[in-house]
Design a protein around this motif. Structure first.
Motif, PDB file in Angstrom:
ATOM      1  N   PRO A   1       0.828  -1.209   0.000  1.00  0.00           N
ATOM      2  CA  PRO A   1       0.000   0.000   0.000  1.00  0.00           C
ATOM      3  C   PRO A   1       0.861   1.258   0.000  1.00  0.00           C
ATOM      4  CG  PRO A   1       0.215  -0.823   2.234  1.00  0.00           C
ATOM      5  CD  PRO A   1       0.980  -1.781   1.360  1.00  0.00           C
ATOM      6  N   THR A   2       0.377   2.282  -0.674  1.00  0.00           N
ATOM      7  CA  THR A   2       0.979   3.604  -0.567  1.00  0.00           C
ATOM      8  C   THR A   2       0.194   4.398   0.472  1.00  0.00           C
ATOM      9  OG1 THR A   2      -0.359   4.467  -2.393  1.00  0.00           O
ATOM     10  CG2 THR A   2       1.799   3.563  -2.945  1.00  0.00           C
ATOM     11  N   PRO A   3       0.735   5.499   0.951  1.00  0.00           N
ATOM     12  CA  PRO A   3       0.043   6.242   2.017  1.00  0.00           C
ATOM     13  C   PRO A   3      -1.375   6.647   1.608  1.00  0.00           C
ATOM     14  CG  PRO A   3       2.285   7.049   1.752  1.00  0.00           C
ATOM     15  CD  PRO A   3       2.042   6.107   0.616  1.00  0.00           C
ATOM     16  N   ASP A   4      -2.244   6.723   2.586  1.00  0.00           N
ATOM     17  CA  ASP A   4      -3.622   7.176   2.373  1.00  0.00           C
ATOM     18  C   ASP A   4      -3.601   8.687   2.157  1.00  0.00           C
ATOM     19  OD1 ASP A   4      -6.259   8.241   2.892  1.00  0.00           O
ATOM     20  OD2 ASP A   4      -6.801   6.269   3.687  1.00  0.00           O
ATOM     21  N   TYR A   5      -3.900   9.099   0.943  1.00  0.00           N
ATOM     22  CA  TYR A   5      -3.752  10.530   0.628  1.00  0.00           C
ATOM     23  C   TYR A   5      -4.725  11.401   1.408  1.00  0.00           C
ATOM     24  CZ  TYR A   5      -7.678   9.814  -2.663  1.00  0.00           C
ATOM     25  OH  TYR A   5      -8.888   9.512  -3.238  1.00  0.00           O
ATOM     26  N   ARG A   6      -5.876  10.852   1.791  1.00  0.00           N
ATOM     27  CA  ARG A   6      -6.816  11.658   2.584  1.00  0.00           C
ATOM     28  C   ARG A   6      -6.237  11.948   3.961  1.00  0.00           C
ATOM     29  NH1 ARG A   6      -9.859   7.992  -0.262  1.00  0.00           N
ATOM     30  NH2 ARG A   6     -11.480   8.850  -1.638  1.00  0.00           N
TER      31      ARG A   6
END
Length: 263
Positions: free
Chosen positions: A191-196
């Motif tokens: 996973p990449t960081p949660d942009y929200r």
């Protein structure tokens, strides 16, 4: 052009950078996957009279090191923080495109006090579903094939694909592609960081720039603006995801105007 070309040691690796120099407010430009510091050349030329522009090669790109591991956004953000410290840049404006945009946003979510402003140029703000789609696509295989081409063949192929881009940018991008090692593509692994979550916590004046066919859709842009009141949005016409390559003059104008507006 007499820009500085040098290296710094950060987080156990060597990071190469170009720097326009001068006693001016600093701007750090972070490139996307398959790019390099030099791809910002047209934009840096437009900014250098007012700003000290720093253009690093991300790990696995250009003349920077290629470690066996460490291609997550946390690593890329830590490299950028270390670069800022090593060069003693006083509260720079950090600009990032695509992968560089997510890197810049990740840095801002942790170290807003280090930054004067943040410009996100169609960053890789992807849902978990889209992350998996990108990982499972043929993007990495296409890059592997590109590495087997001569520069002349790659320039011809990219010119055919993007006939509206300048010959200079096509040439710079070809050099960057051929200097991007396969290890760098590990950044696509979910996973990449949660942009929200990231957008909700950075506390710095911010500008999101998108084109006509962006990764960050206008709907997502409006959502981010609701999440963080310090974020404003600009859309550039006649630009795809590669905004710095499709409309470098317009992007440089927006970056300069934004930087001038900061306290």
């Amino acid at each position: 052009m007499s820009w500085q070309s040098a290296d710094v040691d950060t987080n156990g690796i060597r990071v190469h950078y170009l720097r326009t120099g001068g006693n001016k407010p600093p701007i750090v430009l972070l490139h996307g996957l398959g790019g390099g510091g030099a791809v910002w050349t047209p934009i840096a030329r437009a900014l250098e009279s007012e700003f000290d522009v720093v253009m690093p090669d991300a790990r696995g790109h250009g003349r920077s090191s290629t470690p066996l591991h460490g291609y997550r956004y946390d690593d890329l953000a830590a490299d950028t923080e270390s670069l800022i410290r090593a060069l003693r840049l006083a509260r720079p404006v950090v600009v990032g495109h695509s992968m560089g945009g997510m890197t810049a946003a990740t840095l801002a979510s942790r170290r807003s006090a280090y930054l004067r402003g943040l410009v996100l140029v169609d960053p890789t703000f992807l849902t978990p579903e889209r992350q998996r789609e990108v990982r499972d696509s043929d993007a990495a295989d296409q890059h592997r094939k590109a590495l087997g081409l001569t520069k002349e063949a790659l320039v011809a192929e990219r010119t055919g694909r993007h006939p509206h881009r300048s010959a200079e940018i096509i040439d710079l991008l070809a050099d960057a592609v051929l200097a991007t090692r396969m290890a760098a593509w590990d950044v696509l692994t979910p996973p990449t960081p949660d942009y929200r979550n990231i957008a909700s916590v950075f506390d710095v004046p911010s500008l999101l720039v998108i084109g006509d066919t962006p990764v960050v859709t206008p709907e997502v842009a409006n959502e981010l603006r609701r999440i963080n009141s310090r974020l404003r949005v600009e859309q550039i016409a006649n630009a795809g995801h590669g905004v710095p390559y499709d409309q470098p003059d317009r992007l440089a104008e927006l970056i300069a105007a934004f930087a001038r507006s900061l306290p």
